[in-house]
Design an enzyme around this catalytic site. Structure first.
Site, PDB file in Angstrom:
ATOM      1  CB  THR A  46       7.258 -18.528  74.213  1.00  0.00           C
ATOM      2  OG1 THR A  46       7.156 -19.935  74.063  1.00  0.00           O
ATOM      3  CG2 THR A  46       6.349 -17.827  73.236  1.00  0.00           C
ATOM      4  N   GLY A  54       2.953 -26.660  70.952  1.00  0.00           N
ATOM      5  CA  GLY A  54       2.760 -26.222  72.335  1.00  0.00           C
ATOM      6  C   GLY A  54       1.603 -25.248  72.448  1.00  0.00           C
ATOM      7  CB  THR A 113       6.899 -18.210  78.467  1.00  0.00           C
ATOM      8  OG1 THR A 113       8.031 -19.000  78.117  1.00  0.00           O
ATOM      9  CG2 THR A 113       7.197 -17.472  79.765  1.00  0.00           C
ATOM     10  N   GLY A 147       4.301 -25.936  77.497  1.00  0.00           N
ATOM     11  CA  GLY A 147       3.032 -25.757  76.784  1.00  0.00           C
ATOM     12  C   GLY A 147       1.978 -26.759  77.184  1.00  0.00           C
TER      13      GLY A 147
HETATM   14  N1  ASP Z   1       5.306 -22.624  75.852  1.00  0.00           N
HETATM   15  C1  ASP Z   1       6.266 -23.000  74.863  1.00  0.00           C
HETATM   16  C2  ASP Z   1       5.953 -24.373  74.338  1.00  0.00           C
HETATM   17  O1  ASP Z   1       5.614 -25.247  75.128  1.00  0.00           O
HETATM   18  C3  ASP Z   1       7.658 -22.969  75.346  1.00  0.00           C
HETATM   19  C4  ASP Z   1       7.959 -21.939  76.393  1.00  0.00           C
HETATM   20  O2  ASP Z   1       7.410 -20.866  76.377  1.00  0.00           O
HETATM   21  O3  ASP Z   1       8.785 -22.189  77.285  1.00  0.00           O
HETATM   22  O4  ASP Z   1       6.092 -24.604  73.172  1.00  0.00           O
END
Ligand code: ASP
Length: 308
Positions: A146, A176, A197, A200
């Protein structure tokens, strides 16, 4: 007031440079964050945000994004949006032009259309090579990431914003942490902002971004706060019999001091403040809580330094 901006992952250097240019000219933190994220959403070489992002299990591109104005605690978020190159702008419009905080799927798309935000077709959003990669990997999809950006402007407004295609190969409709306030992002201009990030599902379990801002409010430096959040989230997940996945956070306080932490190798971030040139900084995983997880290729990592 000191301006500054920080964002997750090296691919966000272009966003940080753009945001810094806006902030330097006395632009707003909202414009800085939005214009910075636009570059990443458009960039086809970035596989996890916006156009060219990871596809879901049905081969569709569903995008999540959010923005929070730390002056007013106003929030705008969208989830599962298709056919829009800039979901962060829809999130901003939700924040500025509705009485709601979050709009999902078709509702978010109709709202975007009513706001005059330009739609894009699948040929533009999902280039052929991305579909081929999806076909090849759809039995074993890995990856997520993200852009989470915090911008502090010269008036002292703190904004936190995110944009992502979420988990590669996700079940259609999966959302997420990135558009969820308190988990993926949080901003309070009296304190600072945070953005996350990583997986999620784990970030949501532990409400990382709100906790990080609260710890800064309690007197911790940004680096102390962010390390405490990542460590306690990791340990809480373990203590409840689960195996933690990737968790990484960046934060910046209202004075432009910043911090970052991760429970895995390979995390780095981009930062620029009034007295800190735009730079990518590598983050060593926290001692005692380091796991292996998929991270994107990193081209320009500079080790060391924090913003304290
Ligand atoms: N946090 C984000 C999600 O789970 C993905 C990420 O940041 O790696 O959608």
């Amino acid at each position: 007031m000191m301006w500054g901006t920080i964002a997750t992952w090296p691919f966000s250097l272009q966003a940080v440079e753009k945001a810094a240019a806006v902030l330097q000219k006395n632009g707003t933190a909202m414009d800085a964050a939005e214009q910075g994220i636009h570059l990443v959403e458009t960039d086809l070489s970035i596989e996890s945000v916006g156009r060219g992002g990871w596809l879901n299990a049905d081969g569709k591109l569903e995008l999540d994004a959010a923005m929070m104005n730390g002056d007013t605690l106003e929030i705008g978020a969208v989830a599962g949006v298709q056919h829009y190159e800039h979901p962060v702008s829809i999130a901003r419009a939700v924040m500025e032009h509705t009485r709601h905080n979050m709009i999902i799927g078709k509702g978010a798309e109709s709202f975007a259309c009513s706001m005059g935000i330009k739609a894009a077709d699948d040929t533009y959003m999902i280039p052929e090579n991305i579909r081929k990669i999806w076909q090849q990997n759809k039995e074993n999809p890995i990856g997520h990431d993200t852009i989470g950006i915090i911008s502090v402007d010269q008036n002292g407004t703190v904004v936190s914003a995110t944009s992502t295609s979420g988990a590669n190969g996700k079940i259609p409709g999966r959302v997420g942490d990135s558009p969820l306030v308190g988990s993926g992002f949080y901003a309070d201009s009296q304190i600072g902002g945070a953005a996350a990030t990583g997986l999620g599902e784990d970030i949501m379990r532990t409400c990382c971004s709100f906790r990080c801002v609260q710890l800064m409010a309690s007197g911790m430096t940004p680096q102390q706060a962010v390390e405490t959040v990542v460590r306690t989230a990791h340990e809480a997940i373990l203590a409840h019999g689960r195996k933690p996945d990737c968790i990484a956070l960046v934060c910046m306080n209202k004075h432009g001091q910043f911090g970052a932490a991760a429970n895995h190798t390979g995390f780095s971030y981009a930062v620029c403040t009034e007295n800190h040139p735009a730079q990518i900084i590598g983050v060593s995983p926290l001692a005692g809580c380091c796991i292996d997880c998929f991270v994107p290729e990193i081209n320009q990592t500079v080790k060391g330094e924090d913003g304290i």
